[in-house]
Design a protein around this motif. Structure first.
Motif, PDB file in Angstrom:
ATOM      1  N   ARG A  74       0.825  -1.205   0.000  1.00 12.64           N
ATOM      2  CA  ARG A  74       0.000   0.000   0.000  1.00 12.64           C
ATOM      3  C   ARG A  74       0.860   1.258   0.000  1.00 12.64           C
ATOM      4  O   ARG A  74       0.634   2.186  -0.790  1.00 12.64           O
ATOM      5  CB  ARG A  74      -0.931   0.004   1.204  1.00 12.64           C
ATOM      6  CG  ARG A  74      -1.991  -1.092   1.176  1.00 12.64           C
ATOM      7  CD  ARG A  74      -2.873  -0.990   2.411  1.00 12.64           C
ATOM      8  NE  ARG A  74      -3.872  -2.054   2.439  1.00 12.64           N
ATOM      9  CZ  ARG A  74      -4.724  -2.238   3.437  1.00 12.64           C
ATOM     10  NH1 ARG A  74      -4.678  -1.434   4.491  1.00 12.64           N
ATOM     11  NH2 ARG A  74      -5.598  -3.223   3.396  1.00 12.64           N
ATOM     12  N   LEU A  75       1.846   1.274   0.896  1.00 16.74           N
ATOM     13  CA  LEU A  75       2.732   2.435   0.950  1.00 16.74           C
ATOM     14  C   LEU A  75       3.504   2.584  -0.347  1.00 16.74           C
ATOM     15  O   LEU A  75       3.650   3.706  -0.878  1.00 16.74           O
ATOM     16  CB  LEU A  75       3.691   2.283   2.129  1.00 16.74           C
ATOM     17  CG  LEU A  75       4.750   3.387   2.279  1.00 16.74           C
ATOM     18  CD1 LEU A  75       4.087   4.731   2.536  1.00 16.74           C
ATOM     19  CD2 LEU A  75       5.729   3.045   3.391  1.00 16.74           C
ATOM     20  N   GLY A 103      -7.521   7.123  16.576  1.00 18.71           N
ATOM     21  CA  GLY A 103      -7.378   8.469  16.054  1.00 18.71           C
ATOM     22  C   GLY A 103      -6.989   8.457  14.585  1.00 18.71           C
ATOM     23  O   GLY A 103      -6.803   7.401  13.949  1.00 18.71           O
ATOM     24  N   ALA A 104      -6.883   9.679  14.033  1.00 13.66           N
ATOM     25  CA  ALA A 104      -6.589   9.820  12.602  1.00 13.66           C
ATOM     26  C   ALA A 104      -5.209   9.284  12.255  1.00 13.66           C
ATOM     27  O   ALA A 104      -5.015   8.645  11.214  1.00 13.66           O
ATOM     28  CB  ALA A 104      -6.709  11.289  12.196  1.00 13.66           C
ATOM     29  N   ARG A 125      -2.658   2.455   9.636  1.00 16.85           N
ATOM     30  CA  ARG A 125      -3.270   1.190   9.222  1.00 16.85           C
ATOM     31  C   ARG A 125      -3.592   1.196   7.736  1.00 16.85           C
ATOM     32  O   ARG A 125      -3.477   0.169   7.061  1.00 16.85           O
ATOM     33  CB  ARG A 125      -4.529   0.923  10.045  1.00 16.85           C
ATOM     34  CG  ARG A 125      -4.250   0.439  11.458  1.00 16.85           C
ATOM     35  CD  ARG A 125      -5.509  -0.096  12.113  1.00 16.85           C
ATOM     36  NE  ARG A 125      -6.489   0.952  12.343  1.00 16.85           N
ATOM     37  CZ  ARG A 125      -6.565   1.680  13.450  1.00 16.85           C
ATOM     38  NH1 ARG A 125      -5.697   1.478  14.432  1.00 16.85           N
ATOM     39  NH2 ARG A 125      -7.489   2.612  13.589  1.00 16.85           N
ATOM     40  N   LEU A 126      -4.018   2.349   7.221  1.00 16.06           N
ATOM     41  CA  LEU A 126      -4.332   2.428   5.793  1.00 16.06           C
ATOM     42  C   LEU A 126      -3.095   2.199   4.945  1.00 16.06           C
ATOM     43  O   LEU A 126      -3.146   1.496   3.912  1.00 16.06           O
ATOM     44  CB  LEU A 126      -4.954   3.794   5.475  1.00 16.06           C
ATOM     45  CG  LEU A 126      -5.281   4.063   3.997  1.00 16.06           C
ATOM     46  CD1 LEU A 126      -6.356   3.102   3.519  1.00 16.06           C
ATOM     47  CD2 LEU A 126      -5.727   5.513   3.805  1.00 16.06           C
ATOM     48  N   ASP A 167       1.629   0.052  10.187  1.00 15.61           N
ATOM     49  CA  ASP A 167       1.399  -0.176  11.611  1.00 15.61           C
ATOM     50  C   ASP A 167       1.966  -1.513  12.071  1.00 15.61           C
ATOM     51  O   ASP A 167       1.915  -1.830  13.257  1.00 15.61           O
ATOM     52  CB  ASP A 167      -0.101  -0.116  11.924  1.00 15.61           C
ATOM     53  CG  ASP A 167      -0.894  -1.100  11.080  1.00 15.61           C
ATOM     54  OD1 ASP A 167      -0.397  -1.503  10.013  1.00 15.61           O
ATOM     55  OD2 ASP A 167      -2.006  -1.462  11.490  1.00 15.61           O
ATOM     56  N   THR A 168       2.484  -2.307  11.150  1.00 17.15           N
ATOM     57  CA  THR A 168       3.109  -3.574  11.503  1.00 17.15           C
ATOM     58  C   THR A 168       4.526  -3.600  10.951  1.00 17.15           C
ATOM     59  O   THR A 168       4.835  -2.948   9.955  1.00 17.15           O
ATOM     60  CB  THR A 168       2.316  -4.765  10.939  1.00 17.15           C
ATOM     61  OG1 THR A 168       2.195  -4.613   9.514  1.00 17.15           O
ATOM     62  CG2 THR A 168       0.937  -4.838  11.553  1.00 17.15           C
ATOM     63  N   ARG A 169       5.369  -4.374  11.590  1.00 15.60           N
ATOM     64  CA  ARG A 169       6.760  -4.482  11.181  1.00 15.60           C
ATOM     65  C   ARG A 169       6.859  -5.355   9.941  1.00 15.60           C
ATOM     66  O   ARG A 169       6.235  -6.420   9.848  1.00 15.60           O
ATOM     67  CB  ARG A 169       7.574  -5.098  12.312  1.00 15.60           C
ATOM     68  CG  ARG A 169       7.633  -4.270  13.582  1.00 15.60           C
ATOM     69  CD  ARG A 169       8.693  -3.229  13.474  1.00 15.60           C
ATOM     70  NE  ARG A 169       9.987  -3.839  13.271  1.00 15.60           N
ATOM     71  CZ  ARG A 169      10.743  -4.364  14.231  1.00 15.60           C
ATOM     72  NH1 ARG A 169      10.301  -4.333  15.481  1.00 15.60           N
ATOM     73  NH2 ARG A 169      11.909  -4.911  13.951  1.00 15.60           N
ATOM     74  N   TRP A 170       7.680  -4.903   8.969  1.00 11.91           N
ATOM     75  CA  TRP A 170       7.875  -5.699   7.759  1.00 11.91           C
ATOM     76  C   TRP A 170       9.117  -6.577   7.850  1.00 11.91           C
ATOM     77  O   TRP A 170       9.224  -7.594   7.136  1.00 11.91           O
ATOM     78  CB  TRP A 170       8.019  -4.792   6.544  1.00 11.91           C
ATOM     79  CG  TRP A 170       9.313  -4.012   6.520  1.00 11.91           C
ATOM     80  CD1 TRP A 170       9.530  -2.771   6.992  1.00 11.91           C
ATOM     81  CD2 TRP A 170      10.579  -4.467   6.001  1.00 11.91           C
ATOM     82  NE1 TRP A 170      10.837  -2.403   6.819  1.00 11.91           N
ATOM     83  CE2 TRP A 170      11.510  -3.432   6.211  1.00 11.91           C
ATOM     84  CE3 TRP A 170      11.021  -5.653   5.409  1.00 11.91           C
ATOM     85  CZ2 TRP A 170      12.839  -3.539   5.834  1.00 11.91           C
ATOM     86  CZ3 TRP A 170      12.352  -5.753   5.033  1.00 11.91           C
ATOM     87  CH2 TRP A 170      13.239  -4.709   5.233  1.00 11.91           C
ATOM     88  N   ASP A 171      10.067  -6.188   8.702  1.00 17.53           N
ATOM     89  CA  ASP A 171      11.348  -6.879   8.726  1.00 17.53           C
ATOM     90  C   ASP A 171      11.361  -8.080   9.656  1.00 17.53           C
ATOM     91  O   ASP A 171      12.408  -8.717   9.813  1.00 17.53           O
ATOM     92  CB  ASP A 171      12.464  -5.914   9.133  1.00 17.53           C
ATOM     93  CG  ASP A 171      12.162  -5.198  10.445  1.00 17.53           C
ATOM     94  OD1 ASP A 171      10.992  -5.194  10.856  1.00 17.53           O
ATOM     95  OD2 ASP A 171      13.097  -4.638  11.044  1.00 17.53           O
ATOM     96  N   LEU A 172      10.242  -8.382  10.287  1.00 16.49           N
ATOM     97  CA  LEU A 172      10.183  -9.586  11.113  1.00 16.49           C
ATOM     98  C   LEU A 172       9.898 -10.793  10.232  1.00 16.49           C
ATOM     99  O   LEU A 172       9.163 -10.700   9.248  1.00 16.49           O
ATOM    100  CB  LEU A 172       9.093  -9.452  12.181  1.00 16.49           C
ATOM    101  CG  LEU A 172       9.330  -8.369  13.236  1.00 16.49           C
ATOM    102  CD1 LEU A 172       8.157  -8.325  14.187  1.00 16.49           C
ATOM    103  CD2 LEU A 172      10.630  -8.617  13.987  1.00 16.49           C
TER     104      LEU A 172
END
Length: 465
Positions: A20-21, A289-290, A296-297, A301-306
């Protein structure tokens, strides 16, 4: 990622967990490329061919190509075109010339419209032919230009005079007449050979013949980089920068990932590793909150390198791991009845593991036996930025429970110092590992009391569980 080599699986993990990013970054890059194309209007390029007659060496053709794109030719073309606001110096950046096979010079011109590009190429080609002819001597002094032609006429007149003299010299067959006619023929042959050599040595007749091979073709497409090329290049460039940024951030990441490193940072022994099902969502922050919604959008909000969580075994196998940790605590501290379980604040995986440890310690079947029961555990969450552990009461030490890959050596050293300030000795370390739960669970699945066991705990001054 410390000093681990970068592999394709790492890049694939970035794309899979941050798509997404990366997609948004690529769209931003495409918009930047589109904006660049608006700032720089499209250009059109076409070429006119000039044929050079005669024999030319390669270096001579390169010299002619340099002359075609020189300021002497381009300035004359600019004056002839008379475009407002366009000078010869500006046109020199838009005109180029190359030597092609077959004694051909290709003159290329670039302009804002196809019509202007065509006119520019044709005008520069024509000015090049005129300038080259002037250099060769076609437009120099008229006397010098007509010299070879006058000499040729003189030779023709002399040839006719020789013929007349040969006919008038003793038409009989005397020896003197034959000798005279022979000498006159020799003179005629010498004059013809001299004129032939003169023609071959004259550059104006051998190499000055240049012709423009028709008008330049009107271009139908933009010259690169086109608007579409700029848009695609911007998207790819921003995408690559985003991936490289992730790799660079992982390279400088100093979070501890292995059990020996974690135990060494806390200055204690590793008591075991336990599994926590549902680890994918456990890494997700619980903020609202925003800002949390945007994170999350974007999927940040989660780690990618794990590493990808492994599939968990059954519930019985997971409980065995927790019981072994409790048994090691009992064997290491046989007289201890209470222990403090320290969990870093925000480590959801460690919080779940601590709750399960509390549940297993409370369900010890040998608790009634003298010095054989598991120690009673009390859980406290400690802020990593400002660690504070409650002072020692009846506890015999502190057990640190945390997950790998989330904390640096400095963070863990701060927790160890906080335990020492509260007069708690770190008796062991338990590392919680997230795993994926199986779709179906065993029939003997115990009630989910891990979270419930933590509901009654306090944070900094919590009571016993």
């Amino acid at each position: 990622m410390s000093d681990d080599p970068i592999r394709l699986v790492t890049i694939g993990r970035i794309i899979r967990r941050r798509w997404r990013l990366l997609a948004i970054v690529a769209v931003v890059g495409a918009l930047v490329g589109y904006g660049t194309s608006v700032l720089f209007p499209p250009r059109y390029t076409t070429s006119a061919s000039v044929l050079l007659s005669g024999q030319w060496e390669e270096r001579e053709l390169l010299t002619q190509a340099e002359i075609a794109a020189s300021s002497a030719v381009v300035d004359r073309a600019a004056a002839a075109l008379g475009w407002t606001g366009v000078s010869g110096s500006e046109l020199r950046d838009r005109v180029s010339a190359t030597a092609a096979d077959g004694n051909i010079i290709k003159v290329s011109g670039t302009a804002e419209t196809p019509e202007r590009a065509q006119r520019l190429s044709d005008q520069v080609a024509g000015e090049f032919v005129t300038f080259a002819a002037r250099i060769a001597g076609d437009d120099t002094d008229p006397d010098a230009a007509t010299g070879p032609e006058a000499l040729r006429k003189k030779v023709e007149e002399t040839d006719r005079r020789i013929t007349d003299l040969a006919n008038a010299a003793d038409p009989g067959q005397t020896v003197e007449g034959v000798q005279a006619r022979t000498e006159l023929e020799k003179l005629r042959t010498a004059l013809q050979e001299a004129m032939k050599k003169l023609d071959e040595a004259n550059p104006a007749t051998s190499k000055a013949g240049m012709v423009v091979m028709g008008p330049a073709a009107r271009p139908t497409g933009e010259a690169p980089p086109t608007r579409m090329q700029l848009v695609v290049a911007g998207a790819l460039l921003f995408f690559l920068f985003a991936v490289i940024g992730h790799l660079a951030a992982a390279r400088v990441n100093r979070r501890l990932r292995t059990e020996p490193e974690i135990a060494a940072a806390l200055g204690s022994a590793l008591l075991g590793t336990v599994d926590v099902p549902g680890g994918g969502s456990a890494h997700r922050p619980k903020g609202r909150g925003a800002r949390a919604w945007i994170r999350r959008l974007l999927g940040v909000d989660t780690r990618w390198d794990l590493p990808t969580p492994q599939t968990s075994g059954d519930e019985a196998g997971r409980r065995i791991r927790y019981r072994r940790v409790c048994a090691r605590l009992r064997n290491q501290l046989p007289g201890a009845r209470r222990l403090l379980v320290v969990v870093p604040d925000g480590d959801e995986i460690a919080r779940r593991a601590a709750g399960q440890l509390v549940a297993e310690a409370g369900s010890d079947p040998s608790a009634s036996s003298s010095n054989r029961g598991y120690p009673m555990l009390r859980v406290v969450e400690v802020s990593v930025s400002q660690p504070m552990v409650p002072d020692r009461d009846t506890e015999s030490g502190a057990l640190v429970v945390l997950s790998a890959g989330n904390w640096t050596a400095g963070d863990l050293a701060g927790i160890a110092e906080a335990c020492a300030d509260g007069r708690h000795e770190v008796v062991g370390v338990v590392v919680a590992v997230p795993v994926r739960d199986r779709p179906t669970r065993s029939a003997g699945h115990p009630p989910d009391d891990a979270t419930g066991a933590l509901a009654a705990r306090a944070h900094a001054t919590g009571g016993s569980v």
